[in-house]
Design an enzyme around this catalytic site. Sequence first.
Site, PDB file in Angstrom:
ATOM      1  N   GLU A 225      90.851  55.804 -91.602  1.00  0.00           N
ATOM      2  CA  GLU A 225      91.988  56.216 -90.776  1.00  0.00           C
ATOM      3  C   GLU A 225      92.384  55.082 -89.847  1.00  0.00           C
ATOM      4  OE1 GLU A 225      91.391  59.590 -88.258  1.00  0.00           O
ATOM      5  OE2 GLU A 225      90.301  60.697 -89.784  1.00  0.00           O
TER       6      GLU A 225
ATOM      7  N   GLU B 223      84.365  62.493 -88.860  1.00  0.00           N
ATOM      8  CA  GLU B 223      84.038  61.845 -87.585  1.00  0.00           C
ATOM      9  C   GLU B 223      82.910  62.602 -86.870  1.00  0.00           C
ATOM     10  OE1 GLU B 223      87.604  61.248 -85.290  1.00  0.00           O
ATOM     11  OE2 GLU B 223      88.051  59.412 -86.381  1.00  0.00           O
TER      12      GLU B 223
HETATM   13  C1  GLA Z   1      90.628  61.246 -85.658  1.00  0.00           C
HETATM   14  C2  GLA Z   1      90.510  62.419 -86.614  1.00  0.00           C
HETATM   15  C3  GLA Z   1      91.813  62.821 -87.233  1.00  0.00           C
HETATM   16  C4  GLA Z   1      92.922  62.784 -86.205  1.00  0.00           C
HETATM   17  C5  GLA Z   1      92.992  61.397 -85.615  1.00  0.00           C
HETATM   18  C6  GLA Z   1      94.124  61.229 -84.633  1.00  0.00           C
HETATM   19  O1  GLA Z   1      90.505  60.037 -86.210  1.00  0.00           O
HETATM   20  O2  GLA Z   1      89.577  62.177 -87.635  1.00  0.00           O
HETATM   21  O3  GLA Z   1      91.665  64.133 -87.734  1.00  0.00           O
HETATM   22  O4  GLA Z   1      92.630  63.701 -85.202  1.00  0.00           O
HETATM   23  O5  GLA Z   1      91.798  61.164 -84.918  1.00  0.00           O
HETATM   24  O6  GLA Z   1      94.168  59.938 -84.088  1.00  0.00           O
END
Ligand code: GLA
Length: 697
Positions: free
Chosen positions: A318, A161
């Site tokens: 995710e 991210e």
């Molecule tokens: C982001 C991060 C993950 C985790 C999620 C929690 O997407 O990439 O590591 O912290 O948030 O929602």
Amino acid sequence: MTATPTARWLRRPAGTPVQLGYGADYNPEQWPREVWKEDVRLMQEAGVTIVSLAIFSWARLQPAEDRWEFGWLDEVMDLLHDAGIAVDLATATASPPPWLTARHPEILPVTARGETVWPGARQHWRPTSPVFRTYALRLVEAIATRYAEHPALAAWHVNNELGCHNVYDYSEDAARAFRVWLRARYGSLEALNQAWATSFWSQVYGDWAEILPPRLAATHPNPTQQLDFTRFSSDALLDHLRAEREVLRRLTPDVPVTTNFMVMGTTKGMDYAGWAGDVDFVSNDHYVTPGPQSLDELSFSANLTSAIAGGRPWFLMEHSTSAVNWQPVNQAKRPGEMARDSLLHVAHGADAVCFFQWRQSAGGAEKYHSAMLPHAGPDSEVFRAVTALGATLRDLAPVTGSVRQPARAAILFDWQSWWAAELDSHPTDRLRYRQEALDWYSAFLALGVRADLATTGTELSGYDVVVAPVLHLVPQALADRLTAYVDGGGHLVTTYFSGIVDENDHAWLGGYPGALRDLLGLRIEEFAPLPDGVSVQLDDGSRGTLWSDRITVTSPDVDVLARLAEGESAGLPAVTRRRAPGGGSAAYVSTRLGPDGLTPLLDRLLAAAGVASELPPAARGRVELTVRTDGSRVFWFLVNRTDAPVVLPLSPARVLAGLSDGEGRITLAPRGVAVVQYPPDEAPGDRERAAAGPRPL
Ligand code: GLA
């Protein structure tokens, strides 16, 4: 401009079944080794095919500058491979370890107020730090060298991210890199001074070294400086992505590279449309934003991700099985919601459905974040739902690799307009670019009409209708494209505060909406934004908030579709539509109508363009339809947006998911999803399309 990804998918050994991916972030370093075997066994039970590994493992892989510990990761890679589970292996650069920040505090980001962002969480690194870059690339090189030939390695996951917490950094490194970026953009200080309108408030620069990021200032910082800093900050992260990718491509040219984007309601700083060409396939993370439009927003984000991916399959890296841990109140998902949310992403082109994370952490900041395997263990509703979803995804194997079948309507989404429209010192600080786009999307969903999200890089000519809400920043070239679109018979719809500035955030002169004035056939001398609590009544029964305009119609080809109905402005046009000679049109909506007000208006505009819902009437608004195709088969995804069952009179050739009674009816459970297959040209929508023609307004 959108550059599409290079369209390489996971590297898998020959003979691996073609199926949708299923899995999660896997963080084995949080658990003792005894747990790993159980993890893998339960992953197999759940139908997991792929995990993202080592995302936050830097401190465990390189516990000191000159010490490397790969043994544990070797073991996990082998365990996963033996179980037939592929690995999307992270470069592990997301969270620098304490030894690094202690030795090199100059890699820590600095806020606009000059505060240091200290270690203690994650992503505490400057995108422009040469020191950080050196250490990060050394780590990437070590990991790529070690696992290049590992048979479990299916893809590289760059960092994590990018920009989630560190998109804006105002440090000295950032200042230096900003100047380099500006030199490349403008070539000369004269051009920069011109673009930034520095004659205003005595800001004229005489030396590049005088230029700074827009740090805390006495009052409104220069808007073009802010806009350029936003562009630069996105590009600085992209530069980091490229740097890691180059190492990976050099060492493992056959392994595709991705990084998880965050196309969702809360993320604004990264121009993902501009990043897509730098990954082999697009990946996205999405978390539901609670509220009345939560499901619409999920669909909007998935749809926009598909646009960024050029309509090709993408990877949902995710989302959550249930609650997250970072909202003010973190609500658990209701029965059926997890599967519906997952399948809605597949409906919009995801070929893999993954979660954060596999096993819910016992310690750390995310211990209350849901996972595939919750604190309660495998004897839990969540794990049973996870296993059931794994089975559904196996049933959906035939859709793997299929692409989005374009809709007839599109919503144009543009990062440049998003950034520029929400700068400070504007007619109102209440305007929310993404919300306006989402409201239009909600109106499409309410009507049961499919609309693709599009970016400024998308070819628009195939769409009958293009809605471009708050298209604020319109360079001449974009104005020319939109004019050509309308001249070619397309139906353009735009709104308040559109066409106002050029790429330098300078107002187009001669009256608003500047660059789109002739196309729309109207002229506005002054904006009339509305204070909180004040609304305008329109004579079609709708009410507008946020904005209004005093419109003068300048073309005889303009029809007024709605007028202001009250007060001193009563009788003035509020919604207009210019008929273009080639059969196209250009409509303008001068106020914020919200989903309820937009729905009947959009219905009229779509009817005039001959665009109709492909769904049976009773399903419109209650069911979302998306369509994927592989050329020889068409897949309809029918997603129940309600908490009640919906029965659809549809005869599919084959039902891949959901309930059919075999007598021409499909029943969608509350929050349920059906996926049905048709031969090409035999989907019900194709028949509707052939029968539909434009209706008069
Ligand atoms: C982001 C991060 C993950 C985790 C999620 C929690 O997407 O990439 O590591 O912290 O948030 O929602």
